[in-house]
Design a protein around this motif. Structure first.
Motif, PDB file in Angstrom:
ATOM      1  N   PHE A 153      15.607  12.656   9.901  1.00 24.53           N
ATOM      2  CA  PHE A 153      16.397  11.528   9.377  1.00 24.53           C
ATOM      3  C   PHE A 153      15.503  10.800   8.372  1.00 24.53           C
ATOM      4  CE2 PHE A 153      18.606   7.585   9.171  1.00 24.53           C
ATOM      5  CZ  PHE A 153      19.844   7.693   9.783  1.00 24.53           C
ATOM      6  N   GLY A 154      15.895  10.884   7.089  1.00 26.89           N
ATOM      7  CA  GLY A 154      14.945  10.521   6.034  1.00 26.89           C
ATOM      8  C   GLY A 154      14.828   9.067   5.643  1.00 26.89           C
ATOM      9  N   VAL A 155      14.555   8.177   6.597  1.00 24.85           N
ATOM     10  CA  VAL A 155      14.154   6.813   6.229  1.00 24.85           C
ATOM     11  C   VAL A 155      12.713   6.596   6.688  1.00 24.85           C
ATOM     12  CG1 VAL A 155      16.479   5.798   6.349  1.00 24.85           C
ATOM     13  CG2 VAL A 155      15.013   5.791   8.397  1.00 24.85           C
ATOM     14  N   ASP A 156      12.111   5.534   6.204  1.00 29.15           N
ATOM     15  CA  ASP A 156      10.784   5.161   6.691  1.00 29.15           C
ATOM     16  C   ASP A 156      10.876   4.844   8.177  1.00 29.15           C
ATOM     17  OD1 ASP A 156       9.751   5.435   4.185  1.00 29.15           O
ATOM     18  OD2 ASP A 156       9.049   3.364   3.978  1.00 29.15           O
ATOM     19  N   TRP A 157       9.973   5.422   8.950  1.00 28.20           N
ATOM     20  CA  TRP A 157      10.009   5.244  10.406  1.00 28.20           C
ATOM     21  C   TRP A 157       8.690   4.713  10.938  1.00 28.20           C
ATOM     22  CZ3 TRP A 157      14.364   5.251  12.857  1.00 28.20           C
ATOM     23  CH2 TRP A 157      15.387   6.155  12.551  1.00 28.20           C
ATOM     24  N   LYS A 162       0.839  -1.196   0.000  1.00 29.23           N
ATOM     25  CA  LYS A 162       0.000   0.000   0.000  1.00 29.23           C
ATOM     26  C   LYS A 162       0.875   1.248   0.000  1.00 29.23           C
ATOM     27  CE  LYS A 162      -3.545  -2.594   2.154  1.00 29.23           C
ATOM     28  NZ  LYS A 162      -2.775  -3.818   2.390  1.00 29.23           N
ATOM     29  N   ALA A 163       0.306   2.345  -0.461  1.00 29.61           N
ATOM     30  CA  ALA A 163       1.084   3.586  -0.561  1.00 29.61           C
ATOM     31  C   ALA A 163       1.653   3.995   0.797  1.00 29.61           C
ATOM     32  CB  ALA A 163       0.210   4.695  -1.124  1.00 29.61           C
ATOM     33  N   TRP A 164       0.911   3.705   1.852  1.00 29.49           N
ATOM     34  CA  TRP A 164       1.338   4.155   3.179  1.00 29.49           C
ATOM     35  C   TRP A 164       2.249   3.159   3.888  1.00 29.49           C
ATOM     36  CZ3 TRP A 164      -0.489   0.338   6.256  1.00 29.49           C
ATOM     37  CH2 TRP A 164      -1.681  -0.298   5.875  1.00 29.49           C
ATOM     38  N   GLU A 221       9.330   9.908  -1.025  1.00 32.43           N
ATOM     39  CA  GLU A 221       9.388  10.567   0.278  1.00 32.43           C
ATOM     40  C   GLU A 221       9.485   9.508   1.377  1.00 32.43           C
ATOM     41  OE1 GLU A 221       8.749  13.895   1.921  1.00 32.43           O
ATOM     42  OE2 GLU A 221      10.057  14.110   0.178  1.00 32.43           O
ATOM     43  N   PHE A 222      10.200   9.813   2.450  1.00 38.16           N
ATOM     44  CA  PHE A 222      10.199   8.847   3.540  1.00 38.16           C
ATOM     45  C   PHE A 222       8.887   8.947   4.311  1.00 38.16           C
ATOM     46  CE2 PHE A 222      11.265  11.511   7.287  1.00 38.16           C
ATOM     47  CZ  PHE A 222      11.703  12.671   6.678  1.00 38.16           C
ATOM     48  N   LEU A 240      20.156  13.006   6.186  1.00 32.99           N
ATOM     49  CA  LEU A 240      19.897  13.990   7.244  1.00 32.99           C
ATOM     50  C   LEU A 240      19.201  15.178   6.586  1.00 32.99           C
ATOM     51  CD1 LEU A 240      23.332  13.555   8.999  1.00 32.99           C
ATOM     52  CD2 LEU A 240      21.145  12.534   9.649  1.00 32.99           C
ATOM     53  N   VAL A 241      17.893  15.053   6.461  1.00 27.93           N
ATOM     54  CA  VAL A 241      17.132  15.980   5.625  1.00 27.93           C
ATOM     55  C   VAL A 241      16.877  17.329   6.297  1.00 27.93           C
ATOM     56  CG1 VAL A 241      16.027  14.207   4.222  1.00 27.93           C
ATOM     57  CG2 VAL A 241      14.965  14.898   6.391  1.00 27.93           C
TER      58      VAL A 241
END
Ligand SMILES: Cc1ncc(C[n+]2csc(CCOP(=O)(O)OP(=O)(O)O)c2C)c(N)n1
Ligand code: SF4
Ligand code: SF4
Ligand code: SF4
Ligand SMILES: [Mg+2]
Lengths: 75, 347, 247
Positions: C58-62, B191-193, B202-203, C10-11
């Motif tokens: 910090f630009g990773v998925d969190w 899913k997109a999210w 984008e993160f 490091l955004v």
């Protein structure tokens, strides 16, 4: 490939990020850093490089917790 | 597919996998242990993950992680274990993620007892954890509904991106009945999210959505108002001409159905509202019932729980009485007698 | 000579206090993830504590885990998405007090995730209360006369706890000097390499200053780490590729 020379690099500083903690100053092997009188927009006194003394070793990059220093190519 | 005989907990587990559940993290506690037991064998067969967690705290947070990664994920517990899940449920709701949580209710506060009960009503319907959130709470009254509602719970959880609770109890969970299982579904985790690395985009930040939504108070109120408006489920039995209407869910509603038939055979106009969703409470079931002289809730608990919602639903126009079964399932005749007593009182 | 660029991960500027070691650790982790080509496939499970401040910078998925549960949340992600690089970033209170069970069980199951544990000897975010790692005699807001180990028990050494476990990688680093930070980077790289080669659980504990709650200048904080903290929590690599080292 030709080995790049010291003169091809410069240290740049993002002084608006500095929080004046002094870590870079204590770790600089060439005594090239000093806490200046001027404050940045966050209100912190900022660390500045004395270019005459700086050897571009980038130890300040390594220790600065606030991403102030970079060593980049360019005169 | 033919009908087959199954235990409530097993039917629920099988239906969950068929609904696309691919992760279960949980901890044993009677009377829900057949769910992890069943899934420990079944999930790996469908490429899913079963993990016996070190605690319910770990279990719900593993579910949080798997759900954030886009997979249909579930945990189940009972009594003290359900209490331990609450912080995690609040986080999942706050992050607006889907997940299904099963509470097979057992009797008593503290350690209590493994026998059936309906005492977790407030915990399930009024929050349980901290902060401004709600879960859709489904209350199965049969083995068939245990299977059907878990599918519904996964679908609604995803539709609203909100945790859903199945509020079962020891008797529905342990009884064996014929059941028609749902068709096996595919899965759709990307899913997109879903967090899976930003892959050049984008993160993503899975956390309380309040940080990123403008006018969050209005947004979240609207979300839960919409759910309250759209997701009420109930069954009405002979309410159209009833003098007294019983209100009961799950195991209690089955006894109440018998009571209604028995009373009707004696010429007493008894009816029943059986909420299938406990939140949203089916307030719509109470409209057009101006002829009703009294409501009587029937629950397996020591303290009344359901009657508060019934009082609100009928806006206190008529008396709302309660019948408390406590730890034991009452005989239908006792319920009929109690209803007759209320009727006499109203004359 | 090479360029030294601030990692793109490091955004935004970090939000930590002046001199906070979290900033150094953030940069080192970001460098390693970028150098290993993991920036796009990493999912971080973030603790409650000053770690929270990283979510936007910090630009990773969190995923923001509940206090103490970052390991369990990370395990949930890794088990369903084994192709992702999954790490927890936690304080010592989060990982070793309220979350010790989740931390240890992730290690006991040898979950293929990486744990970064920031040992600043204190509950930073909540204003400097005693943590499991607080040194004997150390003053905190909940041990105003100094930690009395006859009441609180001894400081918790997670490296010693994990050393007997069949995990992939275990190290303790520090951010107290340039030399320490360079070594720390090697440790953190080794930890992520362990995970990406399927080598099992990896944990790096990092000694880190909290000048704000230690109520010390950074200079004094670094001296404190050198003189008082390192003797109790020695640095080094303790397990490499699943084998105990001599350290
Ligand atoms: C269940 C719960 N209990 C307590 C808290 C309050 N709390 C937030 S951060 C924290 C301690 C953080 O200390 P540590 O993990 O050492 O991180 P640091 O800030 O020092 O990096 C506490 C107790 C909470 N958020 N949730
Ligand atoms: S590059 Fe080296 S010599 Fe120059 S200011 Fe930084 S630490 Fe000092
Ligand atoms: S280490 Fe960084 S933040 Fe600290 S004084 Fe030097 S430049 Fe400023
Ligand atoms: S309170 Fe301590 S740990 Fe937290 S940001 Fe400030 S210095 Fe860092
Ligand atoms: Mg701490």
């Amino acid at each position: 490939m030709r080995k790049s020379k010291l003169s091809e690099y410069k240290m740049i500083q993002h002084l608006e990020r500095c929080k004046g903690c002094g870590f870079c100053i204590s770790q600089c092997p060439s005594d090239a850093l000093y806490l200046s009188e001027s404050v940045n927009s966050k209100g912190y006194p900022v660390a500045k490089i004395d270019e005459g003394k700086c050897t571009k070793c980038a130890i300040c990059y390594t220790v600065c917790p606030d991403y102030v220093f970079e060593r980049v190519k360019g005169a | 597919m033919p009908l087959q005989l199954m235990k409530g907990n097993h039917a629920l587990s099988e239906a969950a996998v068929r609904a696309g559940c691919r992760f279960f993290g949980g901890y044993p506690i009677t009377p829900q242990s057949e769910i992890p037991e069943y899934l420990s064998a079944r999930l790996p067969q469908s490429g899913g993950i079963f993990l016996q967690a070190e605690s319910e705290l770990a279990g719900i947070n593993m579910v949080y992680g798997a759900a954030a990664a886009g997979f249909r994920a579930m945990t189940s517990s009972s009594g003290p274990g359900f209490s331990l899940l609450q912080e995690g449920i609040s986080y999942i709701a706050s992050a607006e993620l889907p997940a299904v949580i099963v509470d097979v209710q057992r009797y008593g506060s503290g350690l209590g007892d493994i026998s059936q009960a309906q005492s977790d009503y407030f915990q399930a319907t009024k929050g349980g954890g901290h902060g401004d959130y709600k879960c859709i709470v489904f209350a199965p009254a049969s083995v068939q509904e245990s299977a059907d509602l878990v599918v519904e719970a996964f679908d609604k959880a995803e539709e609203y991106r909100n945790p859903c609770i199945i509020l079962s109890d020891a008797s529905i969970a342990q009884m064996v009945e014929p059941v028609l299982l749902p068709e096996e579904r595919g899965i759709d985790p990307d899913k997109a999210w879903a967090v899976r690395g930003k892959h050049g985009g984008e993160f993503k930040r899975v956390t309380s959505t309040m940080y990123y939504i403008e006018d969050f108070d209005a947004y979240i109120k609207n979300k839960y108002d919409t759910m309250a408006h759209n997701e009420q489920r109930w069954e009405s039995v002979h309410t159209e001409d009833a003098d007294v209407v019983l209100v009961a869910y799950g195991i209690s509603s089955r006894i109440c159905k018998e009571a209604v038939s028995e009373a009707r055979a004696q010429g007493i106009r008894l009816g029943l509202i059986r909420p299938i969703t406990l939140w949203p409470f089916p307030v719509n079931a109470f409209s057009g019932l101006e002829h009703v002289k009294a409501f009587m809730t029937v629950e397996l608990s020591a303290l009344p729980r359901l009657d508060e919602d019934v009082k609100l639903a009928c806006e206190m126009r008529v008396p709302v009485r309660h019948f408390l079964g406590g730890v034991s399932i009452p005989d239908s005749s006792v319920i009929t007698e109690a209803a007759i007593a209320i009727l006499k009182e109203q004359r | 000579m090479v360029e030294k660029r601030i990692p793109q991960l490091l955004v935004e500027d970090n939000k930590f206090c002046p001199g906070c070691g979290h900033g150094n650790i953030n940069r080192v982790v970001a460098e390693v993830l970028e150098e290993m080509g993991l920036a796009d496939t990493t999912v971080g499970s973030l603790a409650v504590g000053c770690a929270c401040l990283m979510m936007d910078t910090f630009g990773v998925d969190w995923i923001q885990a509940p206090h103490g549960r970052a390991a369990a949340v990370g395990v949930g992600v890794k088990r369903v998405r084994p192709e992702c690089c999954v790490f927890t970033y936690q304080g010592d209170g989060d990982s070793l007090a309220i979350g010790l069970s989740e931390t240890l069980y992730a290690a006991i199951r040898n979950e293929n995730i990486t744990a970064i544990i920031v040992n600043n000897g204190i509950f930073g975010m909540t204003g400097g209360q005693m943590a499991p790692t607080t040194l004997s005699g150390q003053r905190t807001t909940t041990s105003p006369k100094g930690r009395d180990v006859s009441i609180t028990g001894q400081p918790l050494n997670i490296v010693n706890q994990c050393r007997q476990l069949p995990i992939g990688y275990l190290a303790r680093g520090s951010v107290a000097s340039a030399k320490d930070i360079n070594k720390l980077k090697k440790y953190i790289r080794a930890a992520f390499e362990t995970q990406m080669s399927g080598g099992g659980y990896s944990l790096v504990e990092v000694l880190s200053p909290c000048p704000t709650n230690w109520k010390m200048s950074l200079e004094k904080s670094l001296e404190h780490i050198e003189n008082d903290v390192k003797p109790i929590y020695p640095l080094g690599e303790f397990i490499k590729k699943g084998e105990k080292t001599d350290a």
